[in-house]
Design a protein around this motif. Structure first.
Motif, short mmCIF file in Angstrom:
data_model
loop_
_atom_site.label_atom_id
_atom_site.label_comp_id
_atom_site.label_asym_id
_atom_site.label_seq_id
_atom_site.Cartn_x
_atom_site.Cartn_y
_atom_site.Cartn_z
N UNK A 90 0.87 -1.17 0.00
CA UNK A 90 0.00 0.00 0.00
C UNK A 90 0.91 1.22 0.00
N UNK A 91 0.69 2.12 -0.94
CA UNK A 91 1.56 3.29 -1.09
C UNK A 91 0.92 4.50 -0.41
N UNK A 92 1.27 4.69 0.85
CA UNK A 92 0.66 5.75 1.66
C UNK A 92 1.57 6.99 1.63
N UNK A 93 0.96 8.15 1.43
CA UNK A 93 1.67 9.42 1.55
C UNK A 93 1.01 10.23 2.65
N UNK A 94 1.83 10.79 3.53
CA UNK A 94 1.33 11.61 4.64
C UNK A 94 1.89 13.02 4.54
N UNK A 95 0.97 13.98 4.55
CA UNK A 95 1.37 15.39 4.60
C UNK A 95 1.17 15.95 6.00
N UNK A 96 0.42 15.22 6.82
CA UNK A 96 0.06 15.63 8.19
C UNK A 96 0.21 14.41 9.09
N UNK A 133 5.00 3.36 3.28
CA UNK A 133 4.34 2.16 2.76
C UNK A 133 3.86 1.23 3.86
N UNK A 134 2.89 0.39 3.50
CA UNK A 134 2.35 -0.61 4.42
C UNK A 134 2.14 -1.89 3.63
N UNK A 135 2.09 -3.00 4.37
CA UNK A 135 1.78 -4.27 3.71
C UNK A 135 0.29 -4.50 3.79
N UNK A 136 -0.25 -5.11 2.75
CA UNK A 136 -1.66 -5.43 2.72
C UNK A 136 -1.89 -6.59 3.67
N UNK A 137 -2.57 -6.33 4.76
CA UNK A 137 -2.86 -7.39 5.73
C UNK A 137 -4.05 -8.19 5.22
N UNK A 138 -3.93 -9.53 5.26
CA UNK A 138 -5.05 -10.36 4.81
C UNK A 138 -6.19 -10.28 5.82
N UNK A 145 5.66 -0.36 7.12
CA UNK A 145 6.98 -0.98 6.90
C UNK A 145 7.98 0.10 6.50
N UNK A 146 9.26 -0.18 6.73
CA UNK A 146 10.28 0.81 6.34
C UNK A 146 10.66 0.61 4.88
N UNK A 189 -2.37 4.92 -2.13
CA UNK A 189 -2.46 4.51 -3.54
C UNK A 189 -2.16 3.03 -3.67
N UNK A 190 -2.78 2.43 -4.71
CA UNK A 190 -2.39 1.08 -5.11
C UNK A 190 -1.95 1.14 -6.56
N UNK A 191 -0.81 0.52 -6.84
CA UNK A 191 -0.28 0.51 -8.19
C UNK A 191 -0.19 -0.91 -8.71
#
Ligand code: Q0N
Length: 287
Positions: A90-96, A133-138, A145-146, A189-191
């Motif tokens: 999972x492609x996470x972007x944080x501005x806050x 980023x994060x891993x998609x948890x089932x 994750x780093x 985002x998901x790519x």
């Protein structure tokens, strides 16, 4: 029901169907979740708002990144899209600093390996947007994750590419939204990868379900912020003293109507298009 047949999977509030070997149909329902529980009451047109907003952003960002959109169906809630090989992050972007970002920062001073300045408060705007980023948890929650772990999962070069593209997409959308009174605090985002090995933006993008939308006129760092879209639902659920476990409560009509109005307000503010025009012809968001 779409003319497509094979049901490939369900999210909590979306369904995915196969059209043919190359195409999928992503259908956004009117279901709403709060505190991670899908409620028994639907918000009429919520799926159309989210589908229209995603289409709007796909059209506006096609120069930043290719996307999976092929067509919006006349029902306004179904996106015909290219079938891709999805990346396992999972492609996470944080501005806050909110949600799990705030939680991780409070415990460690870092978020996904980004060392942040000391003394930050909840909901504060970061010096610049960060890729977390994060891993998609089932089952259960996604796990932050780093960059080293994410690079193991997608490859070092692909990691650098999704980080740069994700931040560029967020910057564009956050500025557009901020000029229209909405803070996009963070987004996911998901790519996928296409047959030519090119990176393609997929799923829903930059919607209130995949992001934190805050009303800019109420923004006050130092604590949690009201949700632009779900605050009536959260306040109502809190007023019940509900344990936030299945099953969720039914929503009264006044909460449904207020929440529907907030989704439509977000759509109209961000697109400058009356929602009724979208219902007449969903393609208006792609121009
Ligand atoms: C895909 N997900 C995760 C619907 C949303 N274009 C694509 N090609 C191949 N696979 C996918 C897409 C897209 N979008 C995306 N799963 C498969 C999100 N899903 C969860 C289930 O509901």
């Amino acid at each position: 029901m779409p003319e497509a047949t094979l049901h490939l999977g369900s999210g909590k509030v979306r369904e995915l169907y196969a059209v043919d070997d190359e195409r999928l149909l992503l259908v956004a329902s009117d279901r709403i979740s709060t505190f991670d529980v899908v409620l028994p009451t639907e918000i009429p047109d919520k799926g159309r708002v989210l589908t229209g907003l995603s289409g709007f952003w796909f059209a506006r960002t096609r120069d930043v990144c290719a996307n999976h959109l092929l067509a919006l169906r006349p029902d306004g809630r179904s996106t015909e899209c290219r079938r891709l090989e999805m990346l396992p992050i999972e492609c996470v972007v944080r501005g806050y600093l909110a949600g799990s970002g705030w939680k991780d920062y409070r415990q460690t001073g870092e978020v996904c390996g980004h060392l942040l300045p000391a003394g930050l408060t909840e909901s504060v705007e970061l010096p610049g947007p960060i890729f977390t980023p994060a891993t998609k948890a089932t089952t259960g929650h996604d796990e932050n994750i780093d960059r080293a772990r994410a690079a193991e999962l997608v490859g070092a070069d692909r990691f650098d590419e999704v980080e740069e593209i994700s931040i560029a997409l967020y910057r564009y959308a956050a500025q557009h939204a901020r000029e229209r009174g909405i803070v996009i605090a963070d987004t996911k985002f998901e790519f996928g990868i296409d047959e030519d090995d090119r990176l393609v933006l997929a799923d829903e993008a930059l919607t209130p379900d995949s992001s934190r939308f805050w009303p800019a006129d109420e923004y006050q760092p130092g604590g949690s912020q009201p949700s632009f879209d779900k605050q009536f639902v959260r306040d109502y659920c809190e007023s019940l003293g509900w344990a936030k476990t299945e099953p969720g409560p039914e929503l009264p009509d006044v909460v449904v109507a207020g929440t529907r109005a907030r989704y439509i307000e977000a759509f109209e503010r961000l697109t400058d298009i009356p929602f009724d025009r979208y219902l007449e012809d969903p393609k208006v968001v792609l121009r």
